[in-house]
Design a protein around this motif. Structure first.
Motif, PDB file in Angstrom:
ATOM      1  N   LYS A 105      10.501   8.807   3.008  1.00  0.00           N
ATOM      2  CA  LYS A 105      10.542   8.938   3.514  1.00  0.00           C
ATOM      3  C   LYS A 105      11.587  10.773   4.030  1.00  0.00           C
ATOM      4  O   LYS A 105      12.332   9.974   3.032  1.00  0.00           O
ATOM      5  N   ASN A 106      10.747  11.880   3.654  1.00  0.00           N
ATOM      6  CA  ASN A 106      11.358  13.007   3.318  1.00  0.00           C
ATOM      7  C   ASN A 106      12.635  13.030   2.386  1.00  0.00           C
ATOM      8  O   ASN A 106      13.755  13.472   2.008  1.00  0.00           O
ATOM      9  N   ASP A 107      11.959  12.664   1.073  1.00  0.00           N
ATOM     10  CA  ASP A 107      12.277  13.111   0.402  1.00  0.00           C
ATOM     11  C   ASP A 107      13.318  11.886  -0.369  1.00  0.00           C
ATOM     12  O   ASP A 107      14.306  12.199  -1.161  1.00  0.00           O
ATOM     13  N   LYS A 108      13.791  10.630   0.068  1.00  0.00           N
ATOM     14  CA  LYS A 108      14.538   9.723   0.570  1.00  0.00           C
ATOM     15  C   LYS A 108      13.952   8.799  -0.448  1.00  0.00           C
ATOM     16  O   LYS A 108      13.308   8.584  -0.675  1.00  0.00           O
ATOM     17  N   GLY A 109      15.182   7.841  -1.097  1.00  0.00           N
ATOM     18  CA  GLY A 109      15.131   6.807  -1.761  1.00  0.00           C
ATOM     19  C   GLY A 109      16.074   6.325  -2.665  1.00  0.00           C
ATOM     20  O   GLY A 109      17.409   6.843  -2.351  1.00  0.00           O
ATOM     21  N   LYS A 110      15.776   5.700  -3.364  1.00  0.00           N
ATOM     22  CA  LYS A 110      17.169   4.625  -4.351  1.00  0.00           C
ATOM     23  C   LYS A 110      16.139   4.278  -5.587  1.00  0.00           C
ATOM     24  O   LYS A 110      15.433   3.929  -5.708  1.00  0.00           O
ATOM     25  N   ILE A 111      17.479   4.161  -6.468  1.00  0.00           N
ATOM     26  CA  ILE A 111      17.804   4.255  -7.495  1.00  0.00           C
ATOM     27  C   ILE A 111      17.165   2.207  -8.004  1.00  0.00           C
ATOM     28  O   ILE A 111      18.364   2.305  -7.380  1.00  0.00           O
ATOM     29  N   GLU A 112      16.633   1.596  -8.733  1.00  0.00           N
ATOM     30  CA  GLU A 112      17.248   0.094  -8.543  1.00  0.00           C
ATOM     31  C   GLU A 112      17.125   0.279 -10.732  1.00  0.00           C
ATOM     32  O   GLU A 112      16.284   0.057 -10.833  1.00  0.00           O
TER      33      GLU A 112
ATOM     34  N   LYS B  90       0.300  -1.186  -0.052  1.00  0.00           N
ATOM     35  CA  LYS B  90      -0.448   0.147  -0.077  1.00  0.00           C
ATOM     36  C   LYS B  90       1.190   1.321  -0.050  1.00  0.00           C
ATOM     37  O   LYS B  90       1.985   1.487   0.886  1.00  0.00           O
ATOM     38  N   SER B  91       0.720   1.894  -0.689  1.00  0.00           N
ATOM     39  CA  SER B  91       1.272   3.351  -1.612  1.00  0.00           C
ATOM     40  C   SER B  91       1.312   4.214   0.169  1.00  0.00           C
ATOM     41  O   SER B  91       0.255   4.421   0.710  1.00  0.00           O
ATOM     42  N   LYS B  92       2.393   5.385   0.484  1.00  0.00           N
ATOM     43  CA  LYS B  92       2.241   5.866   1.859  1.00  0.00           C
ATOM     44  C   LYS B  92       2.044   7.477   1.194  1.00  0.00           C
ATOM     45  O   LYS B  92       1.948   8.369   1.669  1.00  0.00           O
ATOM     46  N   PHE B  93       1.990   6.809   0.092  1.00  0.00           N
ATOM     47  CA  PHE B  93       2.175   8.576  -0.773  1.00  0.00           C
ATOM     48  C   PHE B  93       0.547   8.509  -2.112  1.00  0.00           C
ATOM     49  O   PHE B  93       0.479   7.916  -1.690  1.00  0.00           O
TER      50      PHE B  93
END
Length: 323
Positions: free
Chosen positions: A296-303, A264-267
């Motif tokens: 959260k906080n506009d962070k993340g990763k690209i795969e 479920k999307s948090k966004f």
């Protein structure tokens, strides 16, 4: 072409163990002629044994010279494809030395039907021969199939699909079991089973295998996919991208993996749409699958996915060119 397979040296002896093969005897032209054929007694030496004076199929060591126009191939023989370059090479040898091994044929009254030796017959026609040596013998329909299959497997002349079709015919028409077929052709039961599995491929993929666009290893990997259209799609990808068998197996494995349950999307849906658009844009640039995993906080990763060493090097080159 791969080397000779072990266990095939028995040849026709697998069917007629009490006798030796007549098709390996050389031919001497005779003096006794009829309107359509010449009986040719074979030369023997003083120390030739009684056993070697018999053919595998029960005839004395004699052959006939017949008009090549009176000989026709068996339309039901397993082999359908013939290498034109190899035939031309054999025809040149025949021009110089003649046909050294007589064809094994069945007398059909109006013509002689080839049991073993169609390749020699074709090459002899290319060489312009008007006559050809033959040994006449009558077999049952099942024996004809078995002999043709054994001869072609020994010479590695059958493509994988032709071999599988021949096994299937022995099972469907003559009710042989796979272990009985394996015994006759000098292969393991597993080898016969794996060969027949290729018939589960779509006709298009089978033709690609016949045309050597893919290998038997590729074909066996594709068999894990039941959907015929997907089989064809994978086969074209193998051909277009020159995938190895290992790369094909990895591709099929990924296709068979169950889809991950979507979290479920948090966004918000608006944010989802933006990131999906960014993913698609990166996919078009990279030429491969790209996923953005947000936190959260506009962070993340690209795969970024790659499916071979060459593809990884291409992606690295792309990054370097951007830099």
């Amino acid at each position: 072409m791969a080397g000779r397979k072990n266990g095939l040296g028995r040849g026709l002896d697998a069917l007629f163990p009490e006798k030796k093969s007549a098709v390996k005897e050389s031919v001497k032209k005779a003096t006794v002629k009829t309107e359509n054929k010449t009986v040719v007694p074979e030369k023997t030496t003083d120390d030739t044994t009684e056993e070697s004076n018999r053919s595998t199929i029960g005839h004395k060591k004699t052959a006939m010279i017949v008009k090549i126009s009176s000989v026709e191939p068996n339309v039901n023989q397993p082999r359908k494809q013939f290498d034109e370059d190899a035939l031309l090479e054999l025809s040149e040898s025949i021009k110089q030395y003649g046909v050294l091994q007589p064809l094994l044929v069945s007398d059909k009254k109006d013509y002689y039907e080839i049991i073993a030796g169609e390749r020699r017959w074709r090459a002899a026609k290319l060489a312009g021969l008007k006559e050809i040596p033959v040994i006449v013998k009558e077999f049952s329909e099942q024996e004809l199939v078995e002999i043709s299959l054994i001869e072609n497997i020994q010479r590695e002349d059958l493509n994988p699909v032709e071999e599988a079709m021949a096994y299937k015919r022995l099972i469907d028409e003559f009710h042989l079991k796979q272990d009985e077929i394996a015994e006759r052709v000098g292969k393991s039961r597993t080898a016969v089973t794996n060969a027949m599995r290729l018939l589960k491929l779509s006709e298009k993929v089978q033709q690609m295998l016949i045309d050597e666009m893919i290998t038997a290893g590729h074909a066996r990997a594709i068999l894990s996919i039941a959907d015929k259209e997907k089989q064809e799609s994978i086969a074209m990808k193998i051909f277009d991208e020159k995938l190895s068998v290992r790369e094909t197996e990895a591709l099929v494995k990924r296709m068979l993996e169950p889809p991950k349950t979507a979290k479920k999307s948090k966004f918000s849906s608006a944010e989802d749409a933006i990131y999906e658009s960014l993913e698609e844009k990166m996919k078009s640039i990279m030429g491969t699958r790209v996923q953005i995993h947000r936190k959260k906080n506009d962070k993340g990763k690209i795969e970024i996915e790659y499916y071979s060493k060459d593809e990884l090097e291409r992606i690295i080159d792309l990054f370097e060119s951007i830099g």
